[in-house]
Design an enzyme around this catalytic site. Sequence first.
Site, PDB file in Angstrom:
ATOM      1  CG  ASP A  30      -2.258   0.696   0.924  1.00 41.24           C
ATOM      2  OD1 ASP A  30      -2.221   1.810   0.365  1.00 41.24           O
ATOM      3  OD2 ASP A  30      -3.328   0.138   1.233  1.00 41.24           O
ATOM      4  CB  SER A  35     -17.200  -0.974  -7.385  1.00 39.02           C
ATOM      5  OG  SER A  35     -18.216  -0.132  -6.878  1.00 39.02           O
ATOM      6  CG  HIS A  69     -20.201   2.761  -7.569  1.00 36.94           C
ATOM      7  ND1 HIS A  69     -21.403   3.402  -7.379  1.00 36.94           N
ATOM      8  CD2 HIS A  69     -19.682   2.558  -6.329  1.00 36.94           C
ATOM      9  CE1 HIS A  69     -21.595   3.603  -6.082  1.00 36.94           C
ATOM     10  NE2 HIS A  69     -20.569   3.091  -5.428  1.00 36.94           N
ATOM     11  CE1 TYR A 115     -13.669   2.934  -6.885  1.00 33.58           C
ATOM     12  CE2 TYR A 115     -16.069   2.799  -6.805  1.00 33.58           C
ATOM     13  CZ  TYR A 115     -14.819   2.336  -6.420  1.00 33.58           C
ATOM     14  OH  TYR A 115     -14.737   1.252  -5.567  1.00 33.58           O
ATOM     15  CE  LYS A 119     -13.184  -0.258  -8.328  1.00 34.09           C
ATOM     16  NZ  LYS A 119     -11.979  -0.828  -7.688  1.00 34.09           N
TER      17      LYS A 119
END
Length: 278
Positions: A33, A111, A113, A136, A140
């Site tokens: 990360d 997601s 979304h 966003y 995906k």
Amino acid sequence: MLKKIVLTGAAGALGSRLRAPLAAMCETLVSTDLAAALDGVADNETYVKADVGNAEEMMALIEGAEMVVHFGAIADEAPFEQIMHSNFMGAYNVWNAAHKHGVRRIVYASSIHAMGMYPKTTRITGDMPHRPDSFYGLSKCFAEDMGRMYWDKYGIEAVCLRIYSAPGSVANARALGSYLSYDDCVQLVQRSVDTPVVGFTVIYGVSNNDRSPVDNSAAAFLGYRPKDNAEEFAEAILAKTPKADPLDKAQMCHGGPFATVPLGVSGVQYIKKMSEGN
């Protein structure tokens, strides 16, 4: 037991909960990360600070891995240039490195979304066309399509987890259908890792909710059997929920508030601002 798993996004809300379960499934877990360090690193876990948008860093990190659990990305709507670096280029860097190093499978945090502009009256499946609600969500779609392409051309398996609601709580009426508990989220990733053959699979990240608006039946072979159900919160939630407006996309679309958030604007901050009446 797998020899090496790489986990991106290890400092995030979901990644941090996946570290211990994944460490138990492999000889070596490499977590990564942008944080300087992680607490509670397991005996067989190594932390490497790295940027998924940096191709060289991902190429070095993924060498020798059997699987990559890719949860590292911007988890909100943002200006396209930021989404391009972390989400578009990050996904490409992971899949490209996986191909170069012979990785067997990628488990990807997609997601809802990617499908956010479908009306809630449409029960969505894993094989329907994308209908993103934001940059966003578009990122995906890109990663899912890339995962399918790398499966078709190179045989790299992929499980794309279309996570519906961020796990943890049932705070509103939408969550009665979209809720994903932390325990079910962990189980979902575990089954995505230990199922012998997955090919290219899309599965929705939801718990066993009575009001679930998605169809996960095509992915039953993964053995994902969610145990939690948001219905226990329904009476209290619905008692304080105003009457729905059928013309409000934020209430009527799968993407919820992201269906109305301006492109490039943080969904979290926009929703907070609207709730405060500003």
